[in-house]
Design an enzyme around this catalytic site. Structure first.
Site, PDB file in Angstrom:
ATOM      1  N   TYR A   9       0.843  -1.206   0.000  1.00 53.82           N
ATOM      2  CA  TYR A   9       0.000   0.000   0.000  1.00 53.82           C
ATOM      3  C   TYR A   9       0.882   1.262   0.000  1.00 53.82           C
ATOM      4  CZ  TYR A   9      -3.276   3.582   1.650  1.00 53.82           C
ATOM      5  OH  TYR A   9      -4.017   4.730   1.781  1.00 53.82           O
ATOM      6  N   GLU A  69       9.815  -7.746   4.193  1.00 54.33           N
ATOM      7  CA  GLU A  69       9.957  -8.035   5.630  1.00 54.33           C
ATOM      8  C   GLU A  69       9.564  -9.456   6.010  1.00 54.33           C
ATOM      9  OE1 GLU A  69       7.759  -6.182   4.136  1.00 54.33           O
ATOM     10  OE2 GLU A  69       5.822  -6.096   5.141  1.00 54.33           O
ATOM     11  N   ASP A  90      11.268 -10.702  32.190  1.00 54.65           N
ATOM     12  CA  ASP A  90      10.888  -9.323  31.881  1.00 54.65           C
ATOM     13  C   ASP A  90      10.921  -8.434  33.130  1.00 54.65           C
ATOM     14  OD1 ASP A  90      10.514 -10.383  29.406  1.00 54.65           O
ATOM     15  OD2 ASP A  90       8.331 -10.444  29.527  1.00 54.65           O
TER      16      ASP A  90
END
Ligand code: XMP
Length: 507
Positions: free
Chosen positions: A81, A168, A222
């Site tokens: 796009y 990608e 994390d």
């Protein structure tokens, strides 16, 4: 640090563009397609990429970037796009075309810059229903497919490029080379996005905040890495709290406390809340109810701690970049510090601002940061563990006896897999227990004992999983050890359900 910004026009692959670029050490950030001119100037990117998206440029409501972006004279690459936007903006024409999904062979017509080093042709992943019918003046076609005559176009003088395919995705051959050509050779971005530079910059940013920071740590990677980064920046103004809910793996509570106290000298409080959690869980066998009780009790204990040990200005969280993108919070350039209230069920009156030092990182980047900060290899490679802990691995009511069985049996499973070289190859491995019993014979006596279920699964992202085909000898060894070392167990079973239809955890 040199940056590339990716304007997100809504493609499911948008974040992958950033991912691929970061993999070759250039910082890339996903931003909304309508990002303001001022914000772009502030970010000062070396180049701009327009992502793909589901719209058609000839529709009235087609999303378009701020027109000033074209006056900045920055190198531009449009993908799918984004390619059509470039065609349309510079005076070409886009039309509805036959859909082209999946692989197409791209023939390279000019390999002097964007398509340099990719060979004469490549397999390119397509996913589009529009195409460039007429390319703008001053552009040339540098690649085509059977169905798209202008599948890759360039205006070299202005450094503006458009490609109809997705470089990608891994299905496009040489996709990374094309992104490298754009980012390194056309934008001249430096490869200075390293986790060392991330640590340095983040610590510098956090050191500017005032007030105390509260961080709940679970022992998972994390929250540990978030705490260590903040600690590096503000020392003891960070207070870490670890709630031992009694539902952790064998000895895990001691290991976590030891890690924080011995290795990191972080201000660390462990709250032994085993009793409270087990009391609240008494008589409860409904899985969802158990999860809810664990969550509510955690918030209650955490709030009490915050009240007692405060005041705190900040609550640290180990949010990662995919969470930011998925939750749609990425309303602008990702900032590590954002104001937000009442997260995770904490009461409003605590009035905490949220500090998310990892919100720009992908999981593998967090692992690299962890290694830099000295997190042990053992923690780095430990299997994921559910928040409600063993409450979801115990079927029926959580009792002390069942807890003990699950902990010891799971430790045997983990140790044996480790010894046989299987631990790092699989996603999760544990032993679960319920209320069913089976007869065994011990010595000359009949015994009515528990049944333990071993679950070992392989997975990429936990969305789907398959049971692991372990060698029978290894299963036999695990089974033997469990029945020999845990008096209550008479039978050991191996779970052979995949996800779907089963889930990884039994509850
Ligand atoms: P399921 O059982 O849904 O689990 O196939 C998928 C993955 O998520 C973990 N899991 C949880 N993690 N809180 C968590 O933090 C939870 O409530 C929870 N439930 C499941 C599970 O261990 C597996 O890796």
């Amino acid at each position: 640090m040199d940056k590339i910004i990716v304007l997100d026009f809504g493609s499911q692959y948008s974040h992958l563009i950033c991912r691929r670029i970061r993999e070759f050490s250039v910082y890339a950030e996903l931003v909304p397609y309508d990002i303001s001119f001022e914000k772009i100037k502030e970010l000062n990117p070396k180049g701009v990429i327009f992502s793909g998206g589901p719209s058609s440029v000839y529709n009235n409501d087609a999303p378009r970037p701020n027109s000033e972006i074209f006056q900045m004279k920055l190198p531009l690459l449009g993908i799918c796009y984004g390619h059509q936007l470039i065609v349309d903006n510079f005076g070409g024409k886009v039309k509805r075309a036959n859909k082209e999904y999946g692989h197409s062979i791209l023939t390279v017509d000019n390999n002097s810059d964007l398509l340099g080093g990719v060979g004469d042709s490549l397999r390119a992943w397509m996913s589009h229903g529009d195409e460039a019918e007429k390319i703008p003046d001053n552009f040339q076609i540098i690649g085509h497919t059977e169905r798209s005559q202008a599948a890759a176009i360039a205006n070299k003088q202005e450094s503006v490029y458009g490609i109809q395919f997705h470089p990608e995705v891994v299905h496009t051959e040489m996709g990374v080379q094309i992104l490298k050509n754009f980012v390194l050779n056309i934008c001249h971005a430096k490869q200075d996005w390293t986790m060392e530079s991330f640590v340095e910059k983040t610590v510098g940013d956090i050191s500017k905040i005032d007030g105390n920071v509260l961080c709940g740590v679970s022992g998972g990677i994390d929250s540990t890495v978030a705490a260590l980064l903040i600690h590096k920046a503000i020392g003891n103004r960070l207070k870490c709290v670890f709630v031992d809910n009694g539902l952790l793996r064998l000895d895990e509570e001691h290991e976590i406390e030891k890690m924080f106290k011995d290795n990191f000298s972080v201000n660390f409080t462990a709250i032994n809340a085993k009793r409270q959690f087990l009391d609240k869980l008494k008589g409860v066998s409904d899985p969802e109810r158990k999860r809810k009780i664990v969550g509510e009790e955690f918030v209650r204990i955490f709030t009490e701690f915050a009240e007692k040990s405060g005041p705190f200005k900040w609550l640290a969280q180990g949010t990662l970049y995919p969470d930011v993108i998925e939750s749609g919070v990425s309303k602008g350039p990702a900032a590590i510090i954002k104001t937000h209230h009442n997260v995770g069920g904490l009461p409003d009156w605590l009035d905490l601002q949220i500090l998310e030092p990892l919100r720009d990182l992908y999981k593998d980047e967090v692992r690299k940061v962890a290694a830099i900060l000295g997190v042990s290899k053992k923690l780095l490679s430990r299997h994921p563990f559910p928040g409600p802990g063993l409450a979801v691995r115990i079927i029926g009511e959580v009792t002390e006896k069942k807890l003990e069985i699950t902990k010891v049996a799971s430790k045997i499973v983990e140790d044996e897999l480790e010894a046989a070289g299987w631990y790092d190859k699989i996603w999760q491995a544990y032993a679960a227990v319920g209320d069913d019993k089976a007869v065994g014979v011990v010595g000359d006596e009949r015994k009515y004992g528990n049944i333990v279920m071993i679950r070992v699964v392989e997975s990429i992202d936990a969305m789907t999983a398959d049971w692991t085909r372990l060698p029978h000898d290894l299963l036999a060894k695990i089974s033997n050890r469990i029945t020999n070392e845990i008096d209550e167990v008479t039978w050991v079973s191996y779970v052979i359900s995949s996800k779907p239809p089963a889930t990884i955890e039994p509850q």
